[in-house]
Motif scaffolding. Structure first.
Motif, PDB file in Angstrom:
ATOM      1  N   TYR A  52       0.923  -1.174   0.062  1.00  0.00           N
ATOM      2  CA  TYR A  52       0.080   0.016   0.035  1.00  0.00           C
ATOM      3  C   TYR A  52       0.799   1.392  -0.085  1.00  0.00           C
ATOM      4  O   TYR A  52       2.194   0.925   0.330  1.00  0.00           O
ATOM      5  CB  TYR A  52      -0.762  -0.072   1.057  1.00  0.00           C
ATOM      6  CG  TYR A  52      -0.087  -0.324   2.513  1.00  0.00           C
ATOM      7  CD1 TYR A  52       0.621   0.905   3.213  1.00  0.00           C
ATOM      8  CD2 TYR A  52       0.051  -1.672   3.092  1.00  0.00           C
ATOM      9  CE1 TYR A  52       1.338   0.574   4.159  1.00  0.00           C
ATOM     10  CE2 TYR A  52       0.736  -1.940   4.119  1.00  0.00           C
ATOM     11  CZ  TYR A  52       1.305  -0.726   4.919  1.00  0.00           C
ATOM     12  OH  TYR A  52       2.083  -1.026   5.938  1.00  0.00           O
ATOM     13  N   GLY A  53       0.382   2.317  -0.404  1.00  0.00           N
ATOM     14  CA  GLY A  53       1.199   3.452  -0.252  1.00  0.00           C
ATOM     15  C   GLY A  53       1.346   4.230   0.742  1.00  0.00           C
ATOM     16  O   GLY A  53       0.862   3.782   1.837  1.00  0.00           O
ATOM     17  N   GLY A  54       2.445   5.017   0.846  1.00  0.00           N
ATOM     18  CA  GLY A  54       3.023   5.733   1.835  1.00  0.00           C
ATOM     19  C   GLY A  54       3.728   5.282   2.932  1.00  0.00           C
ATOM     20  O   GLY A  54       4.184   5.549   3.857  1.00  0.00           O
ATOM     21  N   ALA A  55       4.084   3.736   2.618  1.00  0.00           N
ATOM     22  CA  ALA A  55       5.134   3.268   3.195  1.00  0.00           C
ATOM     23  C   ALA A  55       6.313   2.570   2.321  1.00  0.00           C
ATOM     24  O   ALA A  55       6.094   2.819   0.984  1.00  0.00           O
ATOM     25  CB  ALA A  55       4.554   1.782   4.070  1.00  0.00           C
ATOM     26  N   SER A  56       7.494   2.262   3.006  1.00  0.00           N
ATOM     27  CA  SER A  56       8.548   1.929   2.000  1.00  0.00           C
ATOM     28  C   SER A  56       8.195   0.897   0.927  1.00  0.00           C
ATOM     29  O   SER A  56       7.924  -0.214   1.245  1.00  0.00           O
ATOM     30  CB  SER A  56       9.975   1.711   2.674  1.00  0.00           C
ATOM     31  OG  SER A  56      10.584   0.845   2.042  1.00  0.00           O
ATOM     32  N   ILE A  57       8.327   1.467  -0.556  1.00  0.00           N
ATOM     33  CA  ILE A  57       8.117   0.586  -1.569  1.00  0.00           C
ATOM     34  C   ILE A  57       9.170  -0.681  -1.499  1.00  0.00           C
ATOM     35  O   ILE A  57       9.191  -1.604  -1.720  1.00  0.00           O
ATOM     36  CB  ILE A  57       7.958   1.184  -2.524  1.00  0.00           C
ATOM     37  CG1 ILE A  57       7.275   0.365  -3.750  1.00  0.00           C
ATOM     38  CG2 ILE A  57       9.519   1.645  -3.296  1.00  0.00           C
ATOM     39  CD1 ILE A  57       6.778   1.005  -5.018  1.00  0.00           C
ATOM     40  N   THR A  58      10.485  -0.345  -1.142  1.00  0.00           N
ATOM     41  CA  THR A  58      11.522  -1.446  -1.188  1.00  0.00           C
ATOM     42  C   THR A  58      11.365  -2.284  -0.135  1.00  0.00           C
ATOM     43  O   THR A  58      11.713  -3.535  -0.296  1.00  0.00           O
ATOM     44  CB  THR A  58      13.038  -0.641  -1.093  1.00  0.00           C
ATOM     45  OG1 THR A  58      12.739   0.458  -0.013  1.00  0.00           O
ATOM     46  CG2 THR A  58      13.367   0.089  -2.403  1.00  0.00           C
ATOM     47  N   ASP A  59      10.941  -2.007   1.005  1.00  0.00           N
ATOM     48  CA  ASP A  59      10.739  -2.964   2.027  1.00  0.00           C
ATOM     49  C   ASP A  59       9.473  -4.012   1.552  1.00  0.00           C
ATOM     50  O   ASP A  59       9.703  -5.131   1.804  1.00  0.00           O
ATOM     51  CB  ASP A  59      10.025  -2.354   3.500  1.00  0.00           C
ATOM     52  CG  ASP A  59      11.025  -1.732   4.180  1.00  0.00           C
ATOM     53  OD1 ASP A  59      12.512  -1.768   3.964  1.00  0.00           O
ATOM     54  OD2 ASP A  59      10.786  -0.773   5.142  1.00  0.00           O
ATOM     55  N   GLN A  60       8.533  -3.373   1.014  1.00  0.00           N
ATOM     56  CA  GLN A  60       7.443  -3.870   0.417  1.00  0.00           C
ATOM     57  C   GLN A  60       7.949  -5.049  -0.603  1.00  0.00           C
ATOM     58  O   GLN A  60       7.704  -6.318  -0.584  1.00  0.00           O
ATOM     59  CB  GLN A  60       6.258  -3.255  -0.025  1.00  0.00           C
ATOM     60  CG  GLN A  60       5.624  -2.360   1.323  1.00  0.00           C
ATOM     61  CD  GLN A  60       4.601  -1.514   0.798  1.00  0.00           C
ATOM     62  OE1 GLN A  60       4.315  -1.433  -0.441  1.00  0.00           O
ATOM     63  NE2 GLN A  60       3.964  -1.099   1.766  1.00  0.00           N
ATOM     64  N   ALA A  61       8.972  -4.559  -1.441  1.00  0.00           N
ATOM     65  CA  ALA A  61       9.222  -5.479  -2.298  1.00  0.00           C
ATOM     66  C   ALA A  61      10.347  -6.602  -1.867  1.00  0.00           C
ATOM     67  O   ALA A  61      10.389  -7.556  -2.404  1.00  0.00           O
ATOM     68  CB  ALA A  61      10.208  -4.780  -3.565  1.00  0.00           C
ATOM     69  N   LYS A  62      10.882  -6.217  -0.686  1.00  0.00           N
ATOM     70  CA  LYS A  62      11.754  -7.384  -0.109  1.00  0.00           C
ATOM     71  C   LYS A  62      10.838  -8.271   0.387  1.00  0.00           C
ATOM     72  O   LYS A  62      11.198  -9.506   0.170  1.00  0.00           O
ATOM     73  CB  LYS A  62      12.544  -6.712   0.930  1.00  0.00           C
ATOM     74  CG  LYS A  62      13.854  -6.375   0.551  1.00  0.00           C
ATOM     75  CD  LYS A  62      14.681  -6.030   1.832  1.00  0.00           C
ATOM     76  CE  LYS A  62      15.556  -4.460   1.609  1.00  0.00           C
ATOM     77  NZ  LYS A  62      15.724  -3.708   2.576  1.00  0.00           N
ATOM     78  N   GLN A  63       9.904  -8.223   0.850  1.00  0.00           N
ATOM     79  CA  GLN A  63       8.989  -9.106   1.478  1.00  0.00           C
ATOM     80  C   GLN A  63       8.363  -9.966   0.406  1.00  0.00           C
ATOM     81  O   GLN A  63       8.269 -11.138   0.784  1.00  0.00           O
ATOM     82  CB  GLN A  63       7.660  -8.369   2.329  1.00  0.00           C
ATOM     83  CG  GLN A  63       7.934  -7.610   3.583  1.00  0.00           C
ATOM     84  CD  GLN A  63       6.947  -7.214   4.292  1.00  0.00           C
ATOM     85  OE1 GLN A  63       5.820  -7.916   4.236  1.00  0.00           O
ATOM     86  NE2 GLN A  63       6.651  -5.910   4.672  1.00  0.00           N
TER      87      GLN A  63
ATOM     88  N   ALA B 204      -3.388  -5.853  -2.048  1.00  0.00           N
ATOM     89  CA  ALA B 204      -2.728  -4.384  -2.296  1.00  0.00           C
ATOM     90  C   ALA B 204      -3.961  -3.226  -2.657  1.00  0.00           C
ATOM     91  O   ALA B 204      -4.893  -3.533  -2.864  1.00  0.00           O
ATOM     92  CB  ALA B 204      -1.988  -4.609  -3.600  1.00  0.00           C
ATOM     93  N   THR B 205      -3.360  -2.039  -2.501  1.00  0.00           N
ATOM     94  CA  THR B 205      -4.394  -0.887  -2.949  1.00  0.00           C
ATOM     95  C   THR B 205      -3.985  -0.685  -4.408  1.00  0.00           C
ATOM     96  O   THR B 205      -2.782  -1.096  -5.019  1.00  0.00           O
ATOM     97  CB  THR B 205      -3.983   0.353  -2.319  1.00  0.00           C
ATOM     98  OG1 THR B 205      -2.554   0.535  -2.306  1.00  0.00           O
ATOM     99  CG2 THR B 205      -4.432   0.392  -0.813  1.00  0.00           C
ATOM    100  N   PRO B 206      -4.804  -0.425  -5.366  1.00  0.00           N
ATOM    101  CA  PRO B 206      -4.579  -0.634  -6.657  1.00  0.00           C
ATOM    102  C   PRO B 206      -3.346   0.507  -7.108  1.00  0.00           C
ATOM    103  O   PRO B 206      -2.466   0.333  -7.883  1.00  0.00           O
ATOM    104  CB  PRO B 206      -5.798   0.050  -7.080  1.00  0.00           C
ATOM    105  CG  PRO B 206      -6.853  -0.222  -6.440  1.00  0.00           C
ATOM    106  CD  PRO B 206      -6.297  -0.050  -5.095  1.00  0.00           C
ATOM    107  N   GLY B 207      -3.134   1.643  -6.527  1.00  0.00           N
ATOM    108  CA  GLY B 207      -2.261   2.665  -6.817  1.00  0.00           C
ATOM    109  C   GLY B 207      -0.993   2.151  -6.478  1.00  0.00           C
ATOM    110  O   GLY B 207      -0.022   2.080  -7.575  1.00  0.00           O
ATOM    111  N   ARG B 208      -0.514   1.403  -5.539  1.00  0.00           N
ATOM    112  CA  ARG B 208       0.731   0.902  -4.941  1.00  0.00           C
ATOM    113  C   ARG B 208       0.893  -0.117  -6.088  1.00  0.00           C
ATOM    114  O   ARG B 208       2.095  -0.394  -6.419  1.00  0.00           O
ATOM    115  CB  ARG B 208       0.897   0.908  -3.675  1.00  0.00           C
ATOM    116  CG  ARG B 208       2.018   0.161  -3.054  1.00  0.00           C
ATOM    117  CD  ARG B 208       3.373   0.774  -3.790  1.00  0.00           C
ATOM    118  NE  ARG B 208       3.632   1.903  -3.074  1.00  0.00           N
ATOM    119  CZ  ARG B 208       4.350   2.332  -1.713  1.00  0.00           C
ATOM    120  NH1 ARG B 208       4.943   1.449  -1.092  1.00  0.00           N
ATOM    121  NH2 ARG B 208       4.359   3.506  -1.605  1.00  0.00           N
ATOM    122  N   MET B 209      -0.007  -1.007  -6.040  1.00  0.00           N
ATOM    123  CA  MET B 209       0.237  -2.238  -6.905  1.00  0.00           C
ATOM    124  C   MET B 209       0.661  -1.923  -8.378  1.00  0.00           C
ATOM    125  O   MET B 209       1.675  -2.284  -8.832  1.00  0.00           O
ATOM    126  CB  MET B 209      -1.189  -2.863  -7.332  1.00  0.00           C
ATOM    127  CG  MET B 209      -0.972  -4.145  -7.707  1.00  0.00           C
ATOM    128  SD  MET B 209      -0.267  -5.435  -6.673  1.00  0.00           S
ATOM    129  CE  MET B 209       0.222  -6.513  -7.911  1.00  0.00           C
TER     130      MET B 209
END
Ligand code: ADP
Ligand code: MG
Length: 591
Positions: A107-118, A128-133
């Motif tokens: 989801y938006g507003g949090a680190s995208i790289t952290d999410q990518a790592k997970q 997911a939210t559509p925007g961040r997806m």
């Protein structure tokens, strides 16, 4: 056999469900789960908020994905970060006894790289939210080309928020032979369009009637002058001392403003809207869940899906632009078998919309009167008496009792009660003793009628729109189709104007401007307060000063704090400061 087992769910989920204390599947679960477990099919499921849709798709999805493979197999799209996290949490609970199954929220507003790592570590299910997806797809941080299942949760809300293009783009990255499961509380035509475009012969299940709100919710409306909205809100709150409520405003600005006013007036209130940082929003939600906040003032988007039981009242400070949205609002109360009230504060020009809402919810509203100051005092008095009766005795004061007794020994019990209540109650009473009637009459009555039989209106166009009194008069004559002399006292100001018509035309004038647009802009006509005031007519009993400005000033300087409503603490205020300071964020963060 356990009722969830009977639906075809495996041991691991049944164990988790038992631990969570679910005993009986909800209707949507009962209908959807066997279908989704046994058939490879698309589905459209309509069920109101709070009916357990998350498990209805979550259980089958968990059963279907292969936890031994690290490939992403299921994607859940949901409109907001809060919902994303809520769904992810639920799914983690459901799959607690399935080792190796990972659900990741993006989801938006949090680190995208952290999410990518997970995700890289292996996530069979992504929520997911559509925007961040979209962002992550563009940056090749996710691979959804092999998913078997795509869930569109709260589809109506995602479309309301303008995610159509994102959803379309996301789906174009998924295999054609996946199954799409659409869950929604309402079925506006945009949702059926999605169903037609992106799904192949979906099974349709409906729980209850489409678009109908919970049967535990009763609906009430209160008619006041627009200018009295806030005062009306306060009275509704004061007349319900144990209120635990969500108050809906149309815009972020109004949301912020109403919350600030309530806080200033001593209520435990806070704002929840998309201009707050996520940290602030989390704090607000935490305080609300703990009941430190009694009145949560929120935008529709921010409050969507908020899963807090025991909300006693939903107050529509203004009706939503989209009438459909009313169902979502009222669905915040009357949850988990409890009863709730959904209240609407309307101005006379909006009252027709109540009919439209009634058609959608297939229930009738009860027209109620804003309680008078006297009624509120009564309610508060009894509430105080009950509080006293219920409260436990604090024995730490025992040692002071002899000297206290000495001070009070000459009074009878009755006198003591009176005195005690006077101490606790005088401020409340003083505040309300001269309170005027806030209710407006339904039909040109005491509020708008006048001795000369004419009604004065306010209209939100003026000089800046190129009008002077003659051109405005011509314009009004044209659209109202009234004769030459029907319009009087046309008075054009910079950005608004006033005019009069005979009171018999009032209905017609309001009807014509009910939904009137000029070059795309909404033209708003309201009965002007001046109607009564200029002629010195008092409205309603107890109205002493006829001057609202003065009344408000008095109220403010009084610093009135209703009993039992502590001044808000810093944490509440933390939620107030974000407005306008943050950069405009991307749509994925909008809520
Ligand atoms: P919806 O998505 O339809 O608005 P949720 O899935 O968020 O509803 O569920 C609402 C609440 O009900 C959640 O707290 C959830 O844990 C709970 N719940 C769901 N199914 C059951 C059930 N069968 N028995 C008891 N509680 C349930
Ligand atoms: Mg849901």
């Amino acid at each position: 056999m356990n009722k969830f087992e009977a639906l075809g769910l495996g041991e691991a989920i049944v164990k988790a469900v038992n631990e969570m204390g679910f005993e009986t599947p909800s209707e949507v679960q009962e209908k959807a789960i066997p279908i989704l477990l046994n058939e490879e099919t698309d589905i459209v499921a309509l069920a109101q908020t709070g009916t357990g849709k998350t498990a209805a798709f979550g259980f089958p999805l968990i059963e279907k994905v292969d936890s031994n493979s690290r490939i992403t197999q299921g994607l859940i799209l949901s409109p907001t970060r809060e919902l994303c996290l809520q769904i992810t949490n639920e799914l983690k609970n459901y799959s607690k006894f399935i080792p190796g199954l990972h659900t990741v929220a993006i989801y938006g507003g949090a680190s995208i790289t952290d999410q990518a790592k997970q995700i890289k570590r292996g996530a069979q299910i992504i929520v997911a939210t559509p925007g961040r997806m979209q962002d992550m797809i563009n940056r090749k941080m996710v691979d959804i080309t092999n998913i078997g299942y795509c869930v569109l949760d709260e589809a109506d809300e995602m479309l309301n928020m303008g995610f159509y293009e994102d959803i379309k783009a996301i789906l174009s990255n998924t295999p054609d032979d996946k199954n799409t499961w659409l869950f929604s509380a309402t079925m506006p035509k945009e949702v059926s369009t999605i169903a037609k475009r992106f799904m192949s012969s979906p099974v349709e299940i409906t729980v209850g009637h489409k678009n109908i709100g919970s049967k535990n919710v009763s609906h009430e409306y209160y008619m006041v002058n627009s200018r009295d909205r806030y005062a009306a809100l306060k009275r509704l709150a004061d007349a319900n001392p144990d209120i635990f409520s969500v108050i809906f405003c149309r815009t972020k600005r109004d949301t912020q403003k109403v919350a600030e006013n309530l806080i200033e007036d001593g209520y435990n209130a806070a704002a929840l809207h998309g201009d707050l940082s996520q940290n602030q929003r989390d704090l607000v939600m935490k305080s609300f869940r703990n009941r430190q906040i009694q009145m949560l003032v929120a935008t529709d988007v921010a409050a969507r899906g908020i899963d807090v039981d025991d909300v006693t009242h939903v107050i529509n400070y203004q009706l939503p632009d989209e009438i459909e949205t009313y169902t979502h609002r009222s669905g915040r109360t009357g949850r988990a078998g409890k009863s709730g009230v959904s209240m609407v504060i309307v101005s006379k020009s909006e009252v027709r919309k109540i009919k439209a809402v009634e058609r959608i919810i297939k229930k009738n509203f009860e027209k109620k009167e804003i309680p008078s100051g006297e009624e509120i005092c009564q309610v508060q008095l009894f509430h105080l008496a009950n509080d006293i009766a219920k409260s436990e005795i604090n024995h730490e004061i025992d040692s002071y009792l002899p000297s206290i007794n000495e001070v009070l020994e000459d009074f009878t019990k009755e006198e003591l009660i009176k005195k005690f209540f006077s101490v606790e109650f005088s401020r409340f009473h003083n505040y309300y003793k001269n309170a005027r009637d806030l209710n407006t009459a339904g039909d040109g009555g005491r509020d708008s009628g006048s001795s000369d039989g004419s009604t004065r209106y306010f209209i939100n166009v003026g000089e800046k729109d190129g009008f002077d009194w003659m051109t405005l008069k011509d314009f009004l004559k044209g659209v109202l189709e009234l004769g030459r002399d029907a319009l009087t006292r046309v008075d054009v100001k910079e950005s608004f104007s006033f005019f009069n018509t005979a009171s018999e035309h009032q209905e017609k004038v309001l009807a014509v401007f009910e939904d009137f647009r000029m070059e795309g802009r909404k033209v708003n006509v309201e009965i002007s307060k001046d109607s009564g005031r200029n002629r010195g007519r008092g409205r309603g009993r107890g109205r002493r000063d006829g001057n609202d400005g003065g009344y408000k000033g008095k109220r403010r300087s009084e610093g009135f704090t209703p009993k039992g409503k502590k001044r808000s603490n810093r944490e509440d205020r933390g939620g107030q400061s974000g407005n306008g300071r943050r950069d405009r964020r991307k749509r994925s963060d909008r809520r």
